[in-house]
Design a protein around this motif. Structure first.
Motif, PDB file in Angstrom:
ATOM      1  N   THR A 129       0.852  -1.281   0.040  1.00  0.00           N
ATOM      2  CA  THR A 129      -0.028   0.135   0.030  1.00  0.00           C
ATOM      3  C   THR A 129       0.890   1.250  -0.017  1.00  0.00           C
ATOM      4  O   THR A 129       1.986   1.317   0.882  1.00  0.00           O
ATOM      5  N   ASP A 208      -4.569   6.721  -1.560  1.00  0.00           N
ATOM      6  CA  ASP A 208      -3.526   5.451  -1.479  1.00  0.00           C
ATOM      7  C   ASP A 208      -3.992   4.391  -2.694  1.00  0.00           C
ATOM      8  O   ASP A 208      -5.247   4.415  -3.187  1.00  0.00           O
ATOM      9  N   THR A 210      -3.151   0.376  -3.673  1.00  0.00           N
ATOM     10  CA  THR A 210      -2.620  -0.675  -3.179  1.00  0.00           C
ATOM     11  C   THR A 210      -2.081  -1.727  -4.477  1.00  0.00           C
ATOM     12  O   THR A 210      -2.897  -1.833  -5.485  1.00  0.00           O
TER      13      THR A 210
END
Length: 226
Positions: A129, A208, A210
Motif C-alpha cells: 500500500t 492511497d 494498493t
C-alpha cells in the motif's frame, strides 16, 4: 588476373568536397542529438520537435524514475532491509478480479498471455500500500540467467515504476523497463546477473494505491528495500 585501375587524381574527391561531406555529417549528427537523443534520454528539448514526436515525455519518465529511485536508495542506505510478504486479503477489487483471474486459466485458454511458470521454484503474493507521494522498492534475489514470471496490478490509482536489477557487490544498475501512470504489468523477468532484481513504484496520485504483486520462478527470496 584483372586488377581494378587506380583512380586518377581528377577522380578523387577534393579537399573542399571532403570538408563539405564532413560538415554535412556533423550537422546531421547534431540534429539527431538535439531533436531525438536529448529529448528521449534527458527530457531536454530546445527545438520542440521531441515533444511533437512524444520523445520528451519518454525522457521525463526516465529522468523522474531515476531520480526517485536514487533518492529512495540513498534514504534507505542507513536503514535495514526488511522482508514484507503479507497474507492475501479476502476482498478483491474488480480490477484484481479481472486481471488476476486470467493468470490462472489453463494454457489452452491463455491464448498467448503470460502464465506463471510451472517449473520448480518459489511463489509469493505480496500486497503493498502506497500513500500519496510514497515510493517503495521490492527485489528478488536471483542468480544470473534465472527467470521469474510476474504480474502486478494497482488498485485505487496508477503508479510510476522502474523494473531493474542491481548486481551483487554493487556495480552498474540495469533498467529493464519503465512506465508512468501505469495500472498493471506482467511478463518474465530474466536476471542479467546475480543480485537483486525487481521494481520501484511511486504513487503520484492523491489517494492511497494498493499494489498486488505475484511472482513465481527461480529466486531465493523477496525483500522490501525501501
Amino acid at each position: 588476373m584483372y586488377n581494378t585501375d587506380i583512380p586518377t587524381r581528377a577522380e578523387l574527391p577534393t579537399s573542399a568536397q571532403l570538408l563539405r561531406s564532413t560538415a554535412i555529417a556533423f550537422v546531421a549528427a547534431a540534429g539527431i542529438l538535439v531533436t531525438i537523443v536529448l529529448p528521449s534520454e534527458y527530457a531536454i528539448d530546445p527545438t520542440g520537435v521531441g515533444r511533437m514526436l512524444k520523445l520528451t515525455e519518454m525522457g521525463e519518465i526516465k529522468t523522474q524514475l531515476a531520480e526517485e529511485a536514487e533518492r529512495d536508495r540513498q534514504k534507505n542506505s542507513t536503514g535495514s532491509v526488511e522482508q514484507s510478504v503479507r497474507p492475501v486479503p479476502d476482498q478483491r477489487s474488480s480490477l484484481f478480479g479481472s486481471t488476476l483471474a486470467d493468470l490462472f486459466v489453463s494454457p489452452a485458454q491463455a491464448s498467448g498471455r503470460v502464465v506463471l511458470a510451472q517449473a520448480a521454484g518459489r511463489k509469493d503474493e505480496t500486497i503493498i500500500t502506497l500513500k500519496p507521494g510514497e515510493g517503495v522498492e521490492y527485489k528478488l534475489t536471483m542468480k544470473a540467467g534465472a527467470k521469474v514470471s510476474f504480474l502486478w496490478a494497482a488498485d485505487g490509482g496508477v503508479v510510476n515504476y522502474d523494473m531493474h536489477g542491481t548486481p551483487t557487490g554493487g556495480g552498474k544498475e540495469k533498467s529493464y523497463k519503465q512506465g508512468r501512470g501505469v495500472v498493471s504489468d506482467e511478463g518474465v523477468l530474466t536476471a542479467e546477473g546475480e543480485g537483486g532484481h525487481g521494481w520501484f513504484w511511486r504513487n503520484r496520485g492523491s489517494k492511497d494505491v494498493t499494489i498486488r504483486l505475484k511472482t513465481d520462478g527461480a529466486y531465493a527470496e523477496i525483500k522490501r528495500m525501501t
